[in-house]
Design a protein around this motif. Structure first.
Motif, PDB file in Angstrom:
ATOM      1  N   ASN A 162      36.549  33.726  33.505  1.00  0.00           N
ATOM      2  CA  ASN A 162      37.928  34.437  32.437  1.00  0.00           C
ATOM      3  C   ASN A 162      38.259  33.223  31.810  1.00  0.00           C
ATOM      4  O   ASN A 162      38.133  31.990  32.038  1.00  0.00           O
ATOM      5  CB  ASN A 162      38.922  35.121  33.229  1.00  0.00           C
ATOM      6  CG  ASN A 162      38.746  36.514  33.347  1.00  0.00           C
ATOM      7  OD1 ASN A 162      39.603  37.058  34.196  1.00  0.00           O
ATOM      8  ND2 ASN A 162      37.628  37.094  33.001  1.00  0.00           N
ATOM      9  N   LYS A 163      38.972  33.496  30.524  1.00  0.00           N
ATOM     10  CA  LYS A 163      39.476  32.399  29.804  1.00  0.00           C
ATOM     11  C   LYS A 163      40.537  31.618  30.828  1.00  0.00           C
ATOM     12  O   LYS A 163      41.264  32.194  31.419  1.00  0.00           O
ATOM     13  CB  LYS A 163      40.317  33.082  28.680  1.00  0.00           C
ATOM     14  CG  LYS A 163      40.961  32.058  27.635  1.00  0.00           C
ATOM     15  CD  LYS A 163      41.338  32.825  26.574  1.00  0.00           C
ATOM     16  CE  LYS A 163      42.142  31.820  25.631  1.00  0.00           C
ATOM     17  NZ  LYS A 163      42.849  32.382  24.458  1.00  0.00           N
ATOM     18  N   GLY A 164      40.202  30.519  30.828  1.00  0.00           N
ATOM     19  CA  GLY A 164      41.180  29.685  31.734  1.00  0.00           C
ATOM     20  C   GLY A 164      40.443  29.278  33.117  1.00  0.00           C
ATOM     21  O   GLY A 164      40.898  28.273  33.649  1.00  0.00           O
ATOM     22  N   SER A 165      39.623  29.859  33.417  1.00  0.00           N
ATOM     23  CA  SER A 165      38.761  29.454  34.739  1.00  0.00           C
ATOM     24  C   SER A 165      38.563  28.004  34.767  1.00  0.00           C
ATOM     25  O   SER A 165      37.917  27.519  33.769  1.00  0.00           O
ATOM     26  CB  SER A 165      37.720  30.429  34.961  1.00  0.00           C
ATOM     27  OG  SER A 165      37.976  31.782  35.149  1.00  0.00           O
ATOM     28  N   LEU A 166      38.607  27.430  35.720  1.00  0.00           N
ATOM     29  CA  LEU A 166      38.289  25.865  35.931  1.00  0.00           C
ATOM     30  C   LEU A 166      36.773  25.599  35.834  1.00  0.00           C
ATOM     31  O   LEU A 166      36.031  26.610  36.634  1.00  0.00           O
ATOM     32  CB  LEU A 166      38.828  25.197  37.120  1.00  0.00           C
ATOM     33  CG  LEU A 166      39.032  23.695  37.165  1.00  0.00           C
ATOM     34  CD1 LEU A 166      39.580  23.121  36.023  1.00  0.00           C
ATOM     35  CD2 LEU A 166      39.734  23.145  38.546  1.00  0.00           C
ATOM     36  N   GLN A 217      47.325  25.829  29.088  1.00  0.00           N
ATOM     37  CA  GLN A 217      45.878  25.292  29.214  1.00  0.00           C
ATOM     38  C   GLN A 217      45.067  25.292  30.532  1.00  0.00           C
ATOM     39  O   GLN A 217      44.212  24.621  30.880  1.00  0.00           O
ATOM     40  CB  GLN A 217      46.011  23.741  28.952  1.00  0.00           C
ATOM     41  CG  GLN A 217      46.532  23.777  27.355  1.00  0.00           C
ATOM     42  CD  GLN A 217      45.705  24.372  26.435  1.00  0.00           C
ATOM     43  OE1 GLN A 217      44.379  24.074  26.339  1.00  0.00           O
ATOM     44  NE2 GLN A 217      46.240  25.146  25.484  1.00  0.00           N
ATOM     45  N   GLY A 218      45.933  25.890  31.620  1.00  0.00           N
ATOM     46  CA  GLY A 218      45.357  26.112  32.995  1.00  0.00           C
ATOM     47  C   GLY A 218      44.469  27.173  33.235  1.00  0.00           C
ATOM     48  O   GLY A 218      43.850  27.582  32.350  1.00  0.00           O
ATOM     49  N   GLU A 219      44.664  27.450  34.597  1.00  0.00           N
ATOM     50  CA  GLU A 219      43.694  28.657  35.142  1.00  0.00           C
ATOM     51  C   GLU A 219      44.105  29.796  34.669  1.00  0.00           C
ATOM     52  O   GLU A 219      45.474  30.180  34.240  1.00  0.00           O
ATOM     53  CB  GLU A 219      43.657  28.397  36.519  1.00  0.00           C
ATOM     54  CG  GLU A 219      43.169  27.269  37.152  1.00  0.00           C
ATOM     55  CD  GLU A 219      41.926  27.506  37.836  1.00  0.00           C
ATOM     56  OE1 GLU A 219      41.194  28.432  37.790  1.00  0.00           O
ATOM     57  OE2 GLU A 219      41.366  26.656  38.859  1.00  0.00           O
ATOM     58  N   THR A 220      43.193  30.802  34.698  1.00  0.00           N
ATOM     59  CA  THR A 220      43.528  32.146  34.149  1.00  0.00           C
ATOM     60  C   THR A 220      44.882  32.629  34.466  1.00  0.00           C
ATOM     61  O   THR A 220      45.745  33.089  33.458  1.00  0.00           O
ATOM     62  CB  THR A 220      42.291  33.238  34.626  1.00  0.00           C
ATOM     63  OG1 THR A 220      41.005  32.469  34.278  1.00  0.00           O
ATOM     64  CG2 THR A 220      42.561  34.417  33.604  1.00  0.00           C
ATOM     65  N   ASN A 235      38.786  23.752  31.330  1.00  0.00           N
ATOM     66  CA  ASN A 235      38.849  25.094  31.518  1.00  0.00           C
ATOM     67  C   ASN A 235      38.100  26.000  30.532  1.00  0.00           C
ATOM     68  O   ASN A 235      37.911  25.554  29.582  1.00  0.00           O
ATOM     69  CB  ASN A 235      40.455  25.393  31.327  1.00  0.00           C
ATOM     70  CG  ASN A 235      41.231  24.706  32.525  1.00  0.00           C
ATOM     71  OD1 ASN A 235      41.441  23.582  32.355  1.00  0.00           O
ATOM     72  ND2 ASN A 235      41.200  25.550  33.544  1.00  0.00           N
ATOM     73  N   ARG A 265      47.758  31.014  32.745  1.00  0.00           N
ATOM     74  CA  ARG A 265      47.833  31.282  31.364  1.00  0.00           C
ATOM     75  C   ARG A 265      48.603  32.733  31.073  1.00  0.00           C
ATOM     76  O   ARG A 265      49.443  32.912  30.320  1.00  0.00           O
ATOM     77  CB  ARG A 265      46.458  31.342  30.668  1.00  0.00           C
ATOM     78  CG  ARG A 265      45.783  30.031  30.792  1.00  0.00           C
ATOM     79  CD  ARG A 265      44.507  30.200  30.048  1.00  0.00           C
ATOM     80  NE  ARG A 265      43.772  28.796  30.178  1.00  0.00           N
ATOM     81  CZ  ARG A 265      43.072  28.182  29.192  1.00  0.00           C
ATOM     82  NH1 ARG A 265      42.876  28.781  27.961  1.00  0.00           N
ATOM     83  NH2 ARG A 265      42.542  26.944  29.604  1.00  0.00           N
TER      84      ARG A 265
END
Lengths: 309, 311
Positions: free
Chosen positions: B300-304, A104-107, B244, A110
Motif C-alpha cells: 500500500n502507499k507507505g509500505s516500507l 512519510q511513514g508506513e501506511t 516507503n 500515514r
C-alpha cells in the motif's frame, strides 16, 4: 451538513479507503467526534451514525450556535470493517497505536497522520473507543492522566462514571493521548459493546455527547441531564480474577451492586460439567466490568468492582 | 533441564506453558557462575531463533566440558502464536512485545505470562532476544540498541558476529518491550533482528550461533574455541534512509538484499498487473547498504520497501 473527504488511500485492487468527515455549523472548530478506528468497532460506528442523524436535525432547527462547528468522523478504517478484521488488513497494525502519525511513514502511520492533521485543531476531541479485554462495561468517560486533563469537564457528559487512567507506554500512541497532548481536551466514551450492537447503550452515548456539546455552548440540546458522574481512578477498582480455566457462567451484572461474599460466577469443567470454582465478590460495591465470553483462562480478570466508599 | 517459567490453564484440557531449558556445567554449579539467557518467539511468525536455539544446544552438547556457566534457552515466549502462525497472542490480538513488564494483578492472560517471563529472566548476566523482522521485510543480522543503553550494550553487541549495530532513538512506545523492561531494571538484553518472518535462514542462524559463543566466552560461560567475530558497522538513526512505497501495487525488487547500492540506482518497481505497466520506479536516495528489503510483494502507499545505511 457538509461532507468532506479527510484522507484517501488507494489499493491495487480494492476501492479507495476514504475517511469522511460530516461537518455541522460554521466557524470555530469546536468539537470533533471519531468513531470506528478498528474493524470490529461496529457499536462505535453505529453511535456515530446516530450522532450524525441527530446533528442533522439540530442543524436544521438552527440550534448549532453561531460561529461553532462540530465534525463527526464515523469510520477511519473501512478496509478492516468491511472484511471483519480488527486491525489494518495488509500488515495487521492498529491505527490507534500510530498517532500522531507520520505522513512519510508506513501506511497506518500515514492514515493516522492524514486523520490527525485534519482533526487536531478542534478544541475538544471525543472518541467512541473499545477495550482490548472482552467484556461489558458501565458506560463511562475515560481520560488519560497527562497533567492536562480536566475531570470537571468530563462530568458534563452525564455518564455514570469518569475513569482516570495513568497512561502506560503503549497509550502514548493513541488518538486520545495525542489529542490531549497536542491541542486540548480529549475524552474516550466507552459503551458496553464493540462488535455487537447495543442500541440503548449507543443512544445513551449519543445523548451524552449532545449533553456535553450543549453545556459547552456549542449547540442547544434538550435532553435530560444524565447522571452526576463519579470520578474514579482506574487503579482503585478491585479486580476479581479466576483461579481456574473453563466455561464461564456469570451471574453478577454490570452496573449492579454486589455484597462481599456474594456469588458472582461459576467456572465449570468443560468435560464433566461440575463446578470447578465459585467466584465470590471480595468486597461490596458496583460491578464496573464483567467478562462476557463463554470461556475463561485462569488468572484472568473476570470482574472489576468499584468498592463502596 | 527443562523448567516451566510461567503457566496458564486454558479452558479446555490444555495448559499454556512457557518453557526454558537450563544447561549447566558437567561438574555442577558452585553458585558464582554467570548466566546467559537466549530468548525468542515473542512474535509467533518469527522463526529464525528456533534454529539458533537448536544449534546452540547441539554445539554445547558436543563440547560440554567447555561449559563453565549457565545457559538458559527460552525458545517460545508466545507458544500459542508459533503453533497457530499468529504474530500476536491468539485470542487477544495483542503484540506481546508491547505488554512488558506485564501485570499479575489486573491484566489479561498475556500480561500475567509476561510478568512471569520478566521475573525469570531478571538477574541474567546477559540476555539475547532473537527476532526475525516480520513476513514483509528481510533483515541482515543486526543488533538494535536504544540510544540510552548505547555505552553499556554496544561492546557486547560487537561480539555477536553480526553485520550491523543500529543505535536508534528512544521512543516511548518501545518502553513496553521486553528489552526495555529488562535493560531499565539492570538486566542487560541485546535485541537481534535477522532474516524474515515465517522462514529460517540457516546461514544467518549459524553466523549468530558463532557470535553467541564469542559472547559466552567473554562472559566466562564458555572456554572452548571461538571464531574471531565480524566487525559490524555501528550507526545512528541519521545514517539510515527509509524508502516507503509512493503508491499501492506489487513490488518487484531489482536489488539483492544485503548488497551495496549507488545513489539513483534502481531498488525495484511497483507494477500494476491489471494494466501491465510500471506504476513507479524506486531509486536509491543514497550510496549505501541495503540492510532491509521488502519480501512481501503487495504494498500500500507507505509500505516500507527498504532501509539503506548510508556509506
Amino acid at each position: 451538513m457538509r461532507k468532506k473527504i479527510l484522507y484517501e488511500l488507494s489499493s491495487i485492487y480494492r476501492d479507495n479507503l476514504r475517511i469522511k468527515g460530516y461537518i455541522f455549523g460554521k466557524g470555530e472548530k469546536s468539537a470533533c467526534v471519531v468513531g470506528a478506528i478498528r474493524g470490529n468497532e461496529v457499536q462505535q460506528l453505529y453511535a456515530c451514525a446516530q450522532l450524525v442523524k441527530a446533528l442533522k436535525e439540530i442543524e436544521k432547527a438552527g440550534k448549532i450556535k453561531e460561529g461553532k462547528s462540530v465534525m463527526v468522523v464515523p469510520c477511519v478504517n473501512t478496509y478492516s470493517i468491511n472484511i471483519n478484521k480488527r486491525f489494518y488488513p495488509i500488515d495487521n497494525t492498529d491505527i490507534n497505536r500510530m498517532f500522531p502519525g507520520y505522513n512519510q511513514g508506513e501506511t497506518t502511520q500515514r492514515i493516522a497522520a492524514g486523520l490527525f492533521d485534519t482533526i487536531q485543531d478542534y478544541k475538544i476531541g471525543i472518541q467512541f473507543a473499545s477495550f482490548y479485554m472482552p467484556g461489558e462495561f458501565i458506560p463511562h468517560v475515560r481520560m488519560m492522566r497527562t497533567g492536562y486533563e480536566k475531570k470537571e469537564l468530563a462530568k458534563e457528559f452525564g455518564l455514570p462514571y469518569v475513569v482516570i487512567r495513568d497512561p502506560k507506554p503503549y497509550d502514548t500512541t493513541t488518538l486520545n493521548y495525542n489529542w490531549q497532548i497536542w491541542n486540548g481536551q480529549s475524552f474516550s466514551i466507552y459503551t458496553s459493546e464493540t462488535d455487537k450492537l447495543d442500541i440503548d447503550n449507543a443512544m445513551q452515548a449519543v445523548r451524552a455527547v449532545l449533553n456535553f456539546l450543549d453545556k459547552e455552548g456549542i449547540l442547544e440540546y434538550q435532553g435530560h441531564d444524565g447522571y452526576i458522574s463519579r470520578v474514579i481512578n482506574e487503579n482503585e477498582m478491585v479486580p476479581v480474577k479466576s483461579k481456574n480455566a473453563g466455561i464461564f457462567e456469570g451471574f453478577a451484572q454490570v452496573n449492579k451492586s454486589v455484597q462481599k461474599g456474594e456469588l458472582m460466577a461459576y467456572i465449570i469443567d468443560p468435560y464433566e460439567g461440575n463446578i470447578k470454582e465459585r467466584v465470590m465478590a471480595p468486597c461490596s460495591g458496583t460491578v464496573f466490568f464483567a467478562h462476557d465470553t463463554p470461556m475463561t483462562y485462569n488468572n484472568t480478570v473476570l470482574f472489576k468492582i468499584i468498592e463502596e466508599s | 533441564m527443562v523448567h516451566v517459567v510461567a503457566e496458564v490453564e486454558l479452558p479446555v484440557d490444555e495448559k499454556l506453558k512457557i518453557y526454558k531449558n537450563r544447561l549447566i556445567p558437567e561438574a555442577g554449579l558452585c553458585g558464582d557462575e554467570k548466566r546467559i539467557s537466549i530468548v525468542t518467539g515473542t512474535h509467533g511468525d518469527e522463526l529464525e531463533g528456533q534454529y539458533v536455539c537448536y544449534e546452540l544446544q547441539r554445539r554445547i552438547q558436543e563440547g560440554k566440558e567447555h561449559l563453565k556457566g549457565i545457559v538458559d534457552i527460552y525458545p517460545a515466549l508466545n507458544p500459542l502464536g508459533i503453533d497457530s502462525i499468529t504474530r500476536g497472542v491468539p485470542g487477544f490480538d495483542l503484540d506481546m512485545n508491547r505488554i512488558f513488564p506485564g501485570n499479575t494483578e489486573s491484566g489479561a492472560m498475556p500480561e500475567y505470562i509476561a510478568a512471569g517471563i520478566v521475573e525469570d529472566l531478571s538477574g541474567s548476566d546477559m540476555c539475547v532476544d532473537i527476532h526475525a523482522s516480520n513476513i514483509f521485510l528481510k533483515e541482515i543480522p543486526q543488533v538494535r540498541i536504544n540510544e540510552k543503553d548505547r555505552r553499556k550494550l554496544v561492546p557486547y553487541a560487537k561480539l555477536l558476529n553480526i553485520d550491523y549495530v543500529w543505535v536508534h532513538s528512544a521512543a516511548t512506545v518501545l518502553e513496553s518491550t521486553l528489552a526495555y523492561s529488562l535493560n531499565s531494571t539492570g538486566t542487560p538484553m541485546l535485541v537481534v533482528e535477522q532474516g524474515v518472518g515465517m522462514r529460517l535462514t540457516r546461514e544467518y542462524g549459524d553466523q549468530l550461533v558463532d557470535g553467541i559463543f564469542v559472547l559466552m566466552k567473554k562472559l566466562g560461560i564458555w572456554d572452548g574455541k571461538v571464531i574471531k567475530p565480524k566487525k559490524p558497522i555501528v550507526s545512528k538513526d541519521g545514517m539510515v534512509s527509509f524508502i516507503n512505497a509512493p503508491e499501492s501495487g506489487i513490488f518487484v525488487p531489482e536489488v539483492v538484499h544485503s548488497n551495496r547500492i549507488k545513489k539513483d540506482e534502481l531498488i525495484g518497481n511497483i507494477i500494476d498487473p491489471l494494466n501491465g505497466r510500471i506504476l513507479n520506479s524506486i531509486l536509491s536516495p543514497v550510496n549505501g547498504l541495503v540492510f532491509t528489503l521488502r519480501e512481501y510483494p503487495v504494498v500500500n502507499k507507505g509500505s516500507l520497501i527498504a532501509r539503506i545505511l548510508e556509506m
